[in-house]
Scaffold this motif. Structure first.
Motif, mmCIF file in Angstrom:
data_model
loop_
_atom_site.group_PDB
_atom_site.id
_atom_site.type_symbol
_atom_site.label_atom_id
_atom_site.label_comp_id
_atom_site.label_asym_id
_atom_site.label_seq_id
_atom_site.Cartn_x
_atom_site.Cartn_y
_atom_site.Cartn_z
ATOM 1 N N ASP A 105 -77.705 0.019 6.166
ATOM 2 C CA ASP A 105 -76.853 0.004 7.355
ATOM 3 C C ASP A 105 -77.223 1.056 8.394
ATOM 4 O O ASP A 105 -76.847 0.931 9.557
ATOM 5 N N ASP A 106 -77.922 2.086 7.991
ATOM 6 C CA ASP A 106 -78.195 3.204 8.889
ATOM 7 C C ASP A 106 -79.698 3.391 9.046
ATOM 8 O O ASP A 106 -80.366 3.861 8.130
ATOM 9 N N THR A 107 -80.223 3.025 10.199
ATOM 10 C CA THR A 107 -81.662 3.118 10.445
ATOM 11 C C THR A 107 -82.058 4.464 11.060
ATOM 12 O O THR A 107 -83.235 4.684 11.333
ATOM 13 N N LEU A 108 -81.110 5.345 11.263
ATOM 14 C CA LEU A 108 -81.399 6.591 11.962
ATOM 15 C C LEU A 108 -82.458 7.424 11.250
ATOM 16 O O LEU A 108 -83.362 7.956 11.889
ATOM 17 N N GLU A 109 -82.368 7.551 9.948
ATOM 18 C CA GLU A 109 -83.329 8.384 9.230
ATOM 19 C C GLU A 109 -84.751 7.870 9.412
ATOM 20 O O GLU A 109 -85.675 8.638 9.675
ATOM 21 N N VAL A 110 -84.935 6.563 9.313
ATOM 22 C CA VAL A 110 -86.261 5.974 9.507
ATOM 23 C C VAL A 110 -86.734 6.215 10.942
ATOM 24 O O VAL A 110 -87.895 6.543 11.173
ATOM 25 N N THR A 111 -85.827 6.093 11.888
ATOM 26 C CA THR A 111 -86.174 6.348 13.290
ATOM 27 C C THR A 111 -86.579 7.802 13.484
ATOM 28 O O THR A 111 -87.566 8.097 14.172
ATOM 29 N N LEU A 112 -85.855 8.718 12.874
ATOM 30 C CA LEU A 112 -86.206 10.135 12.995
ATOM 31 C C LEU A 112 -87.558 10.417 12.350
ATOM 32 O O LEU A 112 -88.370 11.172 12.903
ATOM 33 N N LEU A 113 -87.829 9.827 11.206
ATOM 34 C CA LEU A 113 -89.125 10.016 10.565
ATOM 35 C C LEU A 113 -90.257 9.504 11.452
ATOM 36 O O LEU A 113 -91.337 10.098 11.501
ATOM 37 N N ALA A 114 -90.008 8.419 12.168
ATOM 38 C CA ALA A 114 -91.027 7.853 13.057
ATOM 39 C C ALA A 114 -91.270 8.738 14.279
ATOM 40 O O ALA A 114 -92.299 8.604 14.938
#
Length: 195
Positions: A105-114
């Motif tokens: 549900d939360d894509t923020l962590e993946v976005t931050l890693l990118a």
């Protein structure tokens, strides 16, 4: 991350710096750092840019505040909640279930890693990663593993979490669901706790 409604004061919404930071985090999860722009955030929050400038000097200050808010709400708050469980193995299982369960549900962590090449993001990711790995390693130590081995297992557990988060974002069909997910998580932790 759960979005809080703005606080109400005498019939009008009075936005806090946290409200702006939450809106910035939501924008980041949808479109990365580039999506953090004052005017669209003001529109989303139903306010004017004046409210933004009441709390922040500029966009960079908002991004930094949002990243700090992410670190607090997605790491420190969870650790505090877990500390009420006295059994370290149970805490590990609860942590794993909560962290992995939220990745779809939360894509923020993946976005931050990118966007880890951005120095602001890199600094916060580095600090959060070290805090999380150290906490998980501490749980393995409390479960009876010697410190160097607990650290290795903490890092491995965190790597499993990050791999799961990436798969949940990029190719969710590869991951089990429902009871299959529960069994998958139990098996992963059984392996990590194996002596």
């Amino acid at each position: 991350m759960v979005q809080r409604p703005p606080r109400k004061t005498s019939g009008k919404a009075r936005l806090s710096a946290d409200d702006w930071a939450d809106a910035a985090l939501l924008a980041m999860s949808e479109g990365g750092l580039a999506a953090v722009a004052v005017e669209p955030l003001a529109t989303r929050l139903g306010t004017t840019k004046g409210s933004f400038y009441w709390h922040f000097a500029n966009r960079d200050a908002l991004i930094e505040a949002a990243l700090e808010r992410w670190a607090e709400t997605q790491t420190e708050v969870l650790i505090t909640e877990l500390e009420t469980e006295p059994d370290p193995e149970r805490r590990l299982r609860l942590l794993f279930a909560e962290a992995i369960g939220s990745t779809a549900d939360d894509t923020l962590e993946v976005t931050l890693l990118a966007t880890a090449d951005d120095p602001r993001v890199a600094a916060v990711l580095g600090r959060v990663t070290e805090r999380r790995v150290a906490y998980v390693a501490r749980l393995f130590t409390e479960a009876g593993f010697p410190e160097p081995e607990a650290r290795r297992r903490g890092l491995l557990a965190y790597s499993v979490y990050l791999g799961h988060a990436q798969l949940a974002h990029a190719v969710p069909a590869t991951l089990p669901e429902g009871d299959g997910l529960t069994g998958y998580l139990d098996r992963a932790l059984d392996l990590l706790l194996m002596r």
